[in-house]
Design an enzyme around this catalytic site. Structure first.
Site, mmCIF file in Angstrom:
data_model
loop_
_atom_site.group_PDB
_atom_site.id
_atom_site.type_symbol
_atom_site.label_atom_id
_atom_site.label_comp_id
_atom_site.label_asym_id
_atom_site.label_seq_id
_atom_site.Cartn_x
_atom_site.Cartn_y
_atom_site.Cartn_z
ATOM 1 N N ASN A 1 0.818 -1.223 0.000
ATOM 2 C CA ASN A 1 0.000 0.000 0.000
ATOM 3 C C ASN A 1 0.848 1.269 0.000
ATOM 4 O OD1 ASN A 1 -1.998 -1.845 0.079
ATOM 5 N ND2 ASN A 1 -2.657 -1.434 2.187
ATOM 6 N N THR B 1 -16.696 37.458 -31.994
ATOM 7 C CA THR B 1 -17.467 37.028 -30.826
ATOM 8 C C THR B 1 -18.699 36.349 -31.425
ATOM 9 O OG1 THR B 1 -18.755 39.060 -30.659
ATOM 10 C CG2 THR B 1 -16.699 39.005 -29.406
ATOM 11 N N SER C 1 -7.063 11.932 -48.134
ATOM 12 C CA SER C 1 -8.255 11.096 -48.141
ATOM 13 C C SER C 1 -8.008 9.903 -49.055
ATOM 14 C CB SER C 1 -9.438 11.917 -48.659
ATOM 15 O OG SER C 1 -10.389 11.073 -49.269
ATOM 16 N N GLU D 1 -7.716 17.551 -35.131
ATOM 17 C CA GLU D 1 -8.994 16.905 -34.777
ATOM 18 C C GLU D 1 -8.793 15.880 -33.661
ATOM 19 O OE1 GLU D 1 -11.565 16.045 -38.519
ATOM 20 O OE2 GLU D 1 -9.499 16.260 -39.191
ATOM 21 N N TYR E 1 -6.569 1.769 2.390
ATOM 22 C CA TYR E 1 -6.481 1.236 1.025
ATOM 23 C C TYR E 1 -7.656 0.309 0.723
ATOM 24 C CZ TYR E 1 -4.963 -1.194 -3.148
ATOM 25 O OH TYR E 1 -4.920 -1.722 -4.413
ATOM 26 N N LYS F 1 -4.800 3.841 -12.029
ATOM 27 C CA LYS F 1 -3.598 3.870 -12.865
ATOM 28 C C LYS F 1 -3.816 4.094 -14.350
ATOM 29 C CE LYS F 1 -1.364 1.232 -9.515
ATOM 30 N NZ LYS F 1 -2.645 1.413 -8.779
HETATM 31 N N1 ARG Z 1 -1.778 -3.493 -7.384
HETATM 32 C C1 ARG Z 1 -2.224 -2.750 -6.257
HETATM 33 C C2 ARG Z 1 -2.724 -1.396 -6.702
HETATM 34 O O1 ARG Z 1 -2.352 -0.988 -7.738
HETATM 35 C C3 ARG Z 1 -1.119 -2.551 -5.289
HETATM 36 C C4 ARG Z 1 -1.546 -2.427 -3.879
HETATM 37 C C5 ARG Z 1 -2.169 -3.693 -3.461
HETATM 38 N N2 ARG Z 1 -2.456 -3.732 -2.070
HETATM 39 C C6 ARG Z 1 -3.231 -4.661 -1.555
HETATM 40 N N3 ARG Z 1 -3.420 -4.600 -0.294
HETATM 41 N N4 ARG Z 1 -3.835 -5.549 -2.275
HETATM 42 O O2 ARG Z 1 -3.488 -0.740 -6.043
#
Ligand code: ARG
Length: 464
Positions: free
Chosen positions: A110, A155, A277, A290, A317, A325
């Site tokens: 964590n 405008t 094109s 674009e 956590y 991520k």
């Molecule tokens: N892969 C986990 C994440 O990205 C890492 C931390 C995992 N911790 C746990 N207690 N399972 O969050």
């Protein structure tokens, strides 16, 4: 193969469950940060005599071997080991034997993952700041060449008043300046070490959090171990800053797309930033602009996703947080790519000065000049507005512009209008006269460009 956490289990998850649980397919992007975090952690354990010098040195050597292998892309990760942390720990044990199992002393995944993310984002934000600098420099180069290039200012996308093209471009310089300042400010909150917070409550080992933070180059470290492992504000903030930045680029993208149409013909994007094109041989499409406009959607989506993931999460956590991520990686990639594209497009585009001049000579964007002219002669502005409005209506009926109105006709509308009105109506003169602070007058635009340049320079000097 058995799980590194397998002790209290009698059964393993099936492969497809592992697949669902695993993050290795994307968190392997954190491989270098993860190893660096481990190196700092072990160095700290050694200094605090939590590991013997011999053990620590063995682990450190193993970690350096993994780092070199990572550079050469020689590490084999597997879904079985779920994430980057467990994969590396397994690879370390394979490399140096059982002593590798001591790496995780006084640490949890964590605080480890939070450390990786802080390190990763700090570096990427610094890169993004540099890319913004480069784009701002490109804008300045184009602006310097176009201080006296006049375009209609709009405008409601209706022609409003003539302005300097450099003034228009420099508007984006200042937007980007704010984006950069926001990112710079956010570094205070990114540059913070969670390492040593453990799973949530700290650790019984006599660790030195200040030391591991210092080894990793962090400016400071979290005050509260729960906060250290639960905080994802720094990512939300980055995603938000990324969304604002992309919104700015998307607005510029829209202008580039419009300006390069047959209808506008104000600029031509360089061949190297456009495509053709497959069926219509004449086409030159502004795909890159674009795409930047379109990709703003996913960047906004990444922000909303993470806010939604975090909403209602209890401390500390929770596995939900693994979902922080992909969006972050995606926003980094998209923002970096979009800034590079714009830097190239701005520097290489052709500005069609002649065409811009033609546009502004045949429109009513000088109507305010006439109203100001009358107001300066003492006519209340509201009344002047009415007189000019009627004149414009008259011109539309006759099929000509204010510059074509004969003097006698002007004087029927107001006896105060004299011969000098024709030079007043010149778009060039109209722009030149708008010399109020921050206005489009050439002098003001030059001052702005100089300010912009010195902002970039003073930063350059400060980082040297
Ligand atoms: N892969 C986990 C994440 O990205 C890492 C931390 C995992 N911790 C746990 N207690 N399972 O969050």
């Amino acid at each position: 193969m058995s799980k590194l956490w397998g002790g209290r289990f009698t059964k393993k998850p099936e492969e497809w469950v592992d697949e669902f649980n695993a993050s290795i397919s994307f968190d392997q992007q954190l491989v270098f940060e993860d190893i660096e975090g481990s190196i700092a952690h072990v160095t700290m354990l050694k200094k605090c005599s939590i590991l013997s010098v011999k053990e620590a040195d063995q682990i450190l050597q193993g970690l350096h071997t993994l780092y070199d292998k990572a550079l050469k892309q020689e590490l084999d990760f597997s879904v079985e080991y779920e994430d980057i942390h467990l994969n590396l720990e397994k690879l370390l044990i394979d490399e140096i034997g059982e002593v590798g199992g001591k790496l995780h002393t006084g640490r949890s995944r964590n605080d480890q993952i939070a450390t990786d993310m802080h390190l990763f984002l700090k570096r990427r934000v610094q890169e993004i700041i540099e890319l913004i600098d480069e784009l701002q420099e490109g804008i300045i180069l184009q602006s310097e060449k176009n201080v006296e290039t006049i375009i209609p200012g709009y405008t409601h996308l209706q022609r409003a008043q003539p302005i300097s093209f450099a003034h228009h471009l420099m508007c984006y310089f200042w937007m980007l300046q704010r984006d950069k300042e926001r990112l710079e400010d956010s570094l205070k909150r990114i540059d913070l070490s969670p390492l040593g917070a453990g799973a949530l409550a700290g650790t019984t080992f006599p660790i030195d959090r200040a030391y591991s933070a210092e080894l990793l180059g962090f400016g400071s470290y979290y005050e509260n171990s729960l906060d250290a492992v639960s905080d994802r504000d720094f990512i939300v903030e980055f995603l938000s800053n990324g969304s604002i930045l992309m919104t700015h680029l998307s607005r510029l993208a829209e202008e580039f797309i419009l300006w390069s149409t047959e209808e506008f013909q104000f600029i031509e994007l360089d061949d190297s930033f456009t495509t053709g094109s497959s069926i219509m041989p004449q086409k030159k499409n502004p795909d890159m602009a674009e795409l930047v406009r379109g990709k703003t959607g996913r960047v906004n989506g990444n922000l909303i996703s993470l806010l939604t993931v975090l909403k209602g999460l209890p401390l500390a956590y929770n596995k939900d947080m693994q979902e922080d991520k992909e969006g972050m990686f995606d926003t980094v990639k998209t923002v970096v790519g979009s800034l590079k594209i714009f830097n190239g497009m701005v520097r290489t585009m052709t500005v069609k000065q002649k065409r811009m001049k033609e546009a502004v000579s045949n429109d009513f964007s000088n109507a305010t000049e006439l109203a100001d002219y009358l107001a300066a002669k003492g006519v209340p502005f509201r009344q002047a507005h009415e007189i000019v409005g009627k004149l414009v209506l008259h011109c539309i009926g006759e099929g000509y512009y204010l510059k074509d109105v004969p003097l006698e006709e002007y004087q029927q509308h107001s006896p105060l209008i004299e011969e000098d009105i024709y030079s007043i109506l010149e778009p060039y003169a109209a722009v030149e006269r708008r010399n109020s602070y921050g206005g489009t007058g050439f002098q003001q635009v030059k001052t702005q460009i100089d300010k912009g340049k010195s902002l970039l320079k003073s930063k350059e000097a400060a980082t040297k």
